[in-house]
Design a protein around this motif. Structure first.
Motif, short mmCIF file in Angstrom:
data_model
loop_
_atom_site.label_atom_id
_atom_site.label_comp_id
_atom_site.label_asym_id
_atom_site.label_seq_id
_atom_site.Cartn_x
_atom_site.Cartn_y
_atom_site.Cartn_z
N ASP A 233 0.82 -1.22 0.00
CA ASP A 233 0.00 0.00 0.00
C ASP A 233 0.85 1.26 0.00
O ASP A 233 0.38 2.32 -0.41
N HIS B 249 -3.17 -5.44 -0.03
CA HIS B 249 -1.92 -4.67 0.05
C HIS B 249 -1.57 -4.06 -1.32
O HIS B 249 -0.40 -3.98 -1.68
N LEU C 111 -2.70 -0.97 -2.63
CA LEU C 111 -3.13 0.42 -2.77
C LEU C 111 -2.23 1.21 -3.72
O LEU C 111 -2.71 2.08 -4.46
N ASN D 40 -8.01 -1.40 -0.63
CA ASN D 40 -6.66 -1.76 -1.08
C ASN D 40 -6.62 -3.15 -1.72
O ASN D 40 -5.55 -3.73 -1.90
#
Length: 640
Positions: free
Chosen positions: A213, A286, A288, A318
């Motif tokens: 992210d 994860h 993003l 995300n």
């Protein structure tokens, strides 16, 4: 006294003298073993220490049996020259030499990464089946030399190594460390430095967490927005998770990425040192940074920024939209370029911590579930992971992922990296899948490693002894399915490389022995003096490391509803603890802890403790208030 009595007396006296001599010999041997010259980490399979020593000097020559070891020999010569000043000549003659020999006939006992080493006063002979074995043997030779061999400037010391015979080979083939370069970016040169620190302890795998992210860190030429947008975020300094969100019109200037040429350079550098680099692109969650680059990839399709350290989980999306065919087209481009770039037979796809709330309400995801006859969102994740495996197999790669890839059904040939404890690995191994064990409470290097009031802020606890005493193979599984293990350094709270070092060492020194040495040879009390010798080497190399193992352990125990007492302990035996309740800083003239639990004096609100050894302080002073220590009584998982 009769003649018989006199003879009996003399016989008893002779026997007493013999016993005393034997006692002192044994004491000398014992002292020699604990104090002495061979303190290698990880502990070799077999060490026979012998009298005498080999002295390295400017007459020493380096002899090679095969041109295949030339690159490794060049590396070794460069390392020696930095600290000794000696430029070893290449010769098969000479009265004093170091010989590097590839076995003409493979020695089955030592395998692909093992070696044999014989040190005599005139010669050092290192033999192995492969150049990898030669390289690991050279690490042992360096540890036989004085700690100043790690210095980058010439030192005027006697470069001696003890005579010995060593047979050595690793227990596990996978001996890794993970470096998260997404949460904080580390330069190409810093990654090289990390590799150079790994090889001292015979690691062979560097797992790079390249996307999350907080940043996308690898150039994908067919998807330029991934690094144009995804590699950058607004600059923030402070406690991770508590940082303010982006301001209006604030420029994203913090971050970076590796071009493919950068990565080729790193791959070559690593390969020359026996290191395989494992790339990870964490999907479907994860993601993003990827979604910020291409907003159509999420279920919400809203514009998001690359996360700069703010809390956002479940509030911002995300997770990739599995119902959207575009994500598979994008990921095919990503993995096509990664497969061509990385020689590793594995590619890591993450698969962890996917919040599925957006999937439950997404029309595209619901349509995918209906079309594929998937009963719930766990099976939707399994569907995604299985498509990733098919995609990677088509590119000649094997898939590895975190243990959440078990949810909804494991892909047929997947390898599992078990992080939520050992259970995921056990389940996968019993299904005849290969496993890399990375249970967070033993190998997560971002956790506290000692008394938390004396450490930079983070979460959880993983002491040096926790890492050392853990074993990757549970009793209930066949060891052949356990490839090995690795230490994982997540870097949310690790903003600079010096702190990377502090969090990595010495726990990764302990883990190196877990992954390399025979289980039967691991012994905490024997490990400590060898570790302390390695502290001297880290000092000489100017590598930052934690000395948390010397700090006090505070253990509050409730005695009634209103009060509690405190037990003090240490990980290392033989330390003295001095304490105060009067707000002054204790030293060796203060009360010494004798093993009896401490009670708070009336009016006291702060306890201060410091550790000493042989009359000198060795640990950090720990200060804690009565209220803060009391909070630990009620924690479900104590962090002490």
């Amino acid at each position: 006294m009769t003649t018989a009595q006199l003879l009996d007396f003399r016989l008893r006296l002779l026997l007493l003298k013999s016993n005393l001599i034997l006692f002192f010999v044994l004491m000398m041997v014992r002292t020699y073993a604990s104090d002495g010259r061979i303190k290698i980490i990880p502990e070799p399979v077999k060490v026979i220490e012998q009298s005498g020593e080999f002295t390295l000097d400017n007459t020493t020559v380096l002899s090679l049996s095969d041109n295949k070891v030339k690159e490794t020999a060049d590396w070794f010569s460069t390392r020696l020259k930095a600290s000794t000043g000696y430029d070893l000549k290449r010769s098969n003659n000479g009265t004093k030499r170091i010989s590097l020999e590839l076995n003409v006939k493979a020695d089955a006992a030592i395998g692909d990464e093992g070696y044999t080493l014989k040190v005599t006063p005139s010669e050092v002979v290192l033999k192995a089946n492969t150049t990898a074995g030669i390289f690991y043997g050279l690490q042992t030779i360096l540890q036989l030399l004085p700690p100043d061999i790690e210095s980058q400037s010439v030192k005027n010391v006697a470069w001696t190594m003890p005579c010995a015979e060593i047979i050595d080979y690793p227990r596990f083939g996978w001996r890794g460390l993970m470096l998260d370069v997404s949460r904080h970016f580390f330069t190409k040169d810093e990654v090289k430095q990390f590799i150079d620190e790994m090889i001292r302890y015979k690691y062979n795998t560097l797992h790079l967490h390249l996307a999350d992210d907080e940043g996308w860190r690898i150039e994908i030429k067919s998807l330029p927005e991934l690094t144009k947008v995804g590699a950058w975020r607004v600059p923030r300094t402070g406690r991770w998770g508590k940082l303010p969100a982006d301001l209006a019109n604030e420029k994203a200037t913090d971050g970076g990425f590796y071009t493919q040429e950068d990565m080729k350079e790193l791959l070559k550098y690593a390969a020359a040192r026996g290191i395989t680099i494992l790339p990870e692109i964490d999907v479907p969650a994860h993601s993003l940074a990827m979604i910020a680059s291409y907003p159509n990839l999420s279920c919400t399709q809203l514009p998001y920024k690359v996360n700069a350290g703010r809390e956002f989980y479940t509030r911002e999306d995300n997770v990739l939209c599995v119902g959207n065919d575009s994500i598979f087209l994008v990921l095919d481009k990503v993995f096509t370029e990664l497969a061509a770039l990385f020689p590793s037979k594995y590619i890591h796809v993450g698969g962890d911590e996917a919040y599925k709330g957006f999937w439950k309400t997404c029309p595209k995801c619901k349509a995918r579930m209906e079309h594929e006859h998937l009963k719930d969102v766990d099976e939707l994740q399994s569907y995604f992971v299985k498509r990733m495996e098919t995609m990677l197999k088509a590119k000649g790669k094997k898939m590895i992922g975190w243990d959440e890839i078990l949810e909804g059904g494991l892909a047929p040939e997947a390898t599992v990296m078990s992080w939520r404890g050992m259970s995921g690995g056990i389940t996968a191994a019993k299904m005849n899948h290969h496993v890399v064990m990375t249970p967070w409470d033993f190998v997560y290097l971002d956790l506290y490693q000692g008394e938390q009031t004396a450490e930079p802020p983070t979460y959880g606890m993983c002491r040096l002894s926790d890492s050392y005493n853990y074993d990757p193979v549970p009793d209930s599984v066949d060891e052949k399915y356990i490839l090995g293990g690795q230490g994982n350094l997540w870097t949310e709270s690790v903003p600079v490389f010096r702190h990377v070092e502090y969090m990595t060492w010495p726990r990764s020194i302990a883990l190196s022995e877990v992954y390399w040495s025979p289980k039967a040879k691991r012994n905490w009390d024997d490990f400590i003096p060898r570790l302390e010798e390695n502290f001297k080497r880290l000092d000489a190399a100017d590598i930052k490391y934690a000395r948390s193992v010397y700090n006090v352990i505070l253990r509050p125990v409730r005695i009634n509803r209103y009060d509690y007492e405190i037990n003090l302990a240490t990980e290392i035996k033989g330390l003295d603890l001095y304490y105060s309740f009067d707000n002054t800083n204790p030293d060796a003239h203060y009360p010494k802890y004798t093993g009896q639990a401490l009670r708070w004096p009336v009016g006291a609100n702060i306890l201060k403790v410091i550790t000493y050894r042989n009359g000198k302080p060795v640990g950090a002073q720990v200060d804690i208030t009565k209220e803060d220590l009391a909070k630990r009584l009620d924690e479900k998982r104590h962090v002490y």
